[in-house]
Design an enzyme around this catalytic site. Structure first.
Site, PDB file in Angstrom:
ATOM      1  N   ILE A  25       0.854  -1.183   0.000  1.00  0.00           N
ATOM      2  CA  ILE A  25       0.000   0.000   0.000  1.00  0.00           C
ATOM      3  C   ILE A  25       0.887   1.229   0.000  1.00  0.00           C
ATOM      4  CG2 ILE A  25      -1.683   1.304   1.316  1.00  0.00           C
ATOM      5  CD1 ILE A  25      -2.576  -1.387   2.521  1.00  0.00           C
ATOM      6  N   CYS A  26       0.595   2.145  -0.920  1.00  0.00           N
ATOM      7  CA  CYS A  26       1.403   3.356  -0.980  1.00  0.00           C
ATOM      8  C   CYS A  26       0.819   4.416  -0.068  1.00  0.00           C
ATOM      9  CB  CYS A  26       1.450   3.887  -2.410  1.00  0.00           C
ATOM     10  SG  CYS A  26       2.385   2.838  -3.486  1.00  0.00           S
ATOM     11  N   LEU A  27       1.195   4.360   1.175  1.00  0.00           N
ATOM     12  CA  LEU A  27       0.762   5.401   2.102  1.00  0.00           C
ATOM     13  C   LEU A  27       2.000   6.160   2.499  1.00  0.00           C
ATOM     14  CD1 LEU A  27      -1.557   3.819   4.783  1.00  0.00           C
ATOM     15  CD2 LEU A  27      -2.188   5.330   2.929  1.00  0.00           C
TER      16      LEU A  27
ATOM     17  N   GLU B 209      -2.326   9.549   0.683  1.00  0.00           N
ATOM     18  CA  GLU B 209      -2.133   8.368  -0.125  1.00  0.00           C
ATOM     19  C   GLU B 209      -1.413   8.793  -1.379  1.00  0.00           C
ATOM     20  OE1 GLU B 209      -5.711   6.457  -1.087  1.00  0.00           O
ATOM     21  OE2 GLU B 209      -4.723   4.702  -1.899  1.00  0.00           O
ATOM     22  N   GLU B 210      -0.418   8.021  -1.735  1.00  0.00           N
ATOM     23  CA  GLU B 210       0.368   8.393  -2.890  1.00  0.00           C
ATOM     24  C   GLU B 210      -0.417   8.198  -4.168  1.00  0.00           C
ATOM     25  OE1 GLU B 210       4.126   6.435  -3.424  1.00  0.00           O
ATOM     26  OE2 GLU B 210       4.843   7.473  -1.643  1.00  0.00           O
TER      27      GLU B 210
END
Lengths: 298, 301
Positions: A91-93, A222-223
């Site tokens: 996950i891109c956080l 978020e990315e």
């Protein structure tokens, strides 16, 4: 657990402190613990935020802390299908709404989990590893998520996952019935239903009590996809559940959420209808035949 | 890159068919690629300049600009009259904090100024309270504080754990110590800026057009973010340590002879350290050389 590690290693020291902190300040919103064999590997579960289609859901995942922690950020991956984040995918956080690439040592696993919960109901805006399922599908997944924890990894990991699941079941209120949001008049009946579904939950948490700290969440973003030609999101999903794109264009029939009993009733109704139709037809034919006889006769 | 993506695809396919093997995907899970690239770049940089370099005569600075701007060469000549040596630090965005760290610890090691040690410890405790009041959980900063205080104790001589000058240099090059101390200064700086946000707000608005908190989160606390005047003022004020910065840039003064601009950052608070050794009274014992984008340490004659 501590004996195996070099306490002089600052990352180990920090992680052990976070474990201690996590155990002494348990939250109803999430639970997270490292594997005994490797404190850089954590299992976690978060509960779906209240007043969203994720309410009552229990979503498991894993965290990997880098050797340079806390200078480098932890990585997150979900294991329970949820309709918001892909499973088995990082996950891109990134945490900071100014420069998304900037993680900072003043954040912790706790901060990141709070952020993750806060992100569940937000619009993915095409971020990598995100899904945009319909509310009904997400609600169905929330119900399913309570049935059993994901099965994976070593027996030791599985044991930890099971423990976390038990804990979360005792803390997370059940998934509200679907009609709740659509028809407020049915409220009393729904409360009955809830009571039936959750015997092990006498002290259900009042809705909204455990909402994540907004100030903290503010900084976390978020990315968005860095480049458009990176792995298209839709390609990897369909093996499990229809991808976001296709499902939003072709609305899925409501039956996907219905229980087996409902289907039986439907079948019975259809059967009855057919029987009545057949009878009517018979009568009709008969009357025509009679008519014909009369005609002949005249 | 392509191979890795392929592997990821395969991994995912497996993930669906058999959950156990899904855990093999972990290898592809992190952004190992970028991290590796990053560390390669850092390693290359590291070979050229360690976090903290060796003391070099100022003539090496002149050699750098041999065929360069005459203004700079003139300025280096001026510097040469006042300063004897330079110690370079790595240009990794942390050079200001790293220079400050080494310069300060080296000063304590050489002067054995115990009063100053007591004084700064009290200021460090103040900084700890500031962060607590700002809502930082203890566990997120206490390691960094502890590591700095440990270095401070260790430069005091006469104990088993006491550091020699060589050991101090060695520790300053050890990432697991050096980065932690740098991060300690970043926490101190961030806390000071947020504590006095009204004072710092106009500076920050002029720099980045962001709020004080955003600025701290994006430009102070993350490692590798370069320091500006705001950082220097805040760190100097928070710890009560004056800092002199000499500016080696192309700006020239019209009024005849060449001079090197400098600025003394004098803490706002009253409790200045007594300048007990080396430098004249009231002048900072930390002197940094600024060239656009980078700080190194200067040694006065």
């Amino acid at each position: 657990m501590a004996e195996k590690y070099n306490l002089k290693n600052p990352a180990v020291k920090r992680i052990l402190q976070e474990v201690k902190e996590m155990q002494s300040n348990p939250s109803d919103d999430f639970m997270s613990l490292p594997l005994e064999e490797n404190i850089f590997e954590w299992q976690f579960a978060i509960r779906g935020p209240c007043d969203t289609e994720f309410e009552g859901g229990i979503y498991h995942g894993r965290i990997q802390l880098p050797a340079e922690y806390p200078f480098k950020p932890p990585s997150f991956m979900l294991l329970t299908p949820n309709g918001r984040f892909e499973t088995q995918t990082k996950i891109c956080l990134s945490i900071s709404n100014h420069h998304p690439e900037h993680w900072q040592p003043s954040w912790s696993v706790r901060t990141a989990l709070v952020a993750l919960i806060a992100f569940m109901p937000t619009n993915p805006n095409g971020a990598l590893g995100s899904l945009d399922y319909k509310k009904e599908e997400r609600r169905a997944l929330a119900i399913k998520s309570r049935e059993a924890p994901p099965r994976c990894g070593t027996p030791e990991r599985q044991k930890l996952i099971d423990e976390i699941h038990e804990y979360m079941l005792s803390k997370a209120p059940p998934v509200p019935q679907q009609s709740l949001s659509q028809d407020p008049e049915e409220h009393p009946r729904n409360e009955e239903a809830e009571a039936q579904v959750s015997p092990p939950n006498p002290e259900a948490i009042p809705a909204g009590e455990g909402l994540p700290d907004e100030a903290e969440v503010d900084r976390i973003v978020e990315e968005s996809p860095a480049n458009d030609n990176a792995n298209p999101v839709g390609v990897e999903v369909p093996r499990e559940i229809p991808a976001s794109a296709s499902s939003s264009q072709l609305p899925r029939p409501q039956t996907s959420v219905q229980k087996p009993d409902d289907r039986l009733f439907t079948l019975a109704a259809i059967g009855l209808t057919i029987a009545i139709m057949v009878l009517l037809l018979k009568k009709f034919i008969k009357s025509i035949e009679h008519g014909a006889v009369f005609m002949d006769g005249s | 890159m392509q191979n890795e993506e392929q592997a990821l695809e395969d991994g995912k396919f497996e993930a669906v068919t058999s959950p156990v093997s899904a855990f093999d995907v972990w290898a592809n899970f992190g952004d190992d690629n970028t991290m590796q690239e990053e560390s390669v770049v850092q390693a290359e940089e590291g070979k050229k300049v360690p976090f903290v370099g060796d003391k070099e005569p100022l003539s090496t600075l002149a050699a750098e600009y041999e065929s360069g701007s005459p203004i700079l060469l003139e300025k280096i000549k001026v510097l040469d009259k006042q300063y004897s040596a330079i110690r370079r630090t790595r240009g990794d965005g942390n050079c200001f904090f790293r220079s400050f760290m080494f310069s300060y610890l080296e000063h304590i090691l050489q002067c054995q100024d115990l009063a100053e040690v007591e004084r700064i410890k009290m200021n460090v405790e103040e900084c700890r309270k500031t962060l607590q009041k700002l809502g930082y959980p203890d566990l997120t900063f206490e390691d960094f504080f502890a590591l700095f205080l440990e270095q401070l104790e260790d430069v005091i001589q006469g104990k088993e754990t006491s550091l020699s000058h060589d050991e101090l240099v060695f520790r300053s090059r050890d990432q697991s110590i050096s980065d932690y101390v740098v991060m300690f200064f970043r926490f101190v700086t961030s806390g000071e800026i947020q504590k006095r946000s009204e004072f710092f707000e106009p500076f920050i608005l002029g720099l980045t057009n962001s709020t004080v908190e955003q600025f701290c989160k994006s430009s102070v606390e993350p490692m590798g973010e370069e320091s500006d005047h705001v950082h220097i003022i805040a760190l100097s004020d928070a710890l009560g340590i004056p800092i002199r910065v000499m500016y080696l840039d192309r700006s020239s003064c019209d009024t005849g002879g060449v001079s090197v601009n400098h600025h003394d950052f004098i803490p706002a608070a009253g409790d200045l350290p007594r300048t007990s050794c080396g430098s004249e009274a009231s002048s900072p014992f930390i002197t940094l050389l600024y060239r656009p984008g980078h700080y190194d340490i200067l040694y006065p004659k």
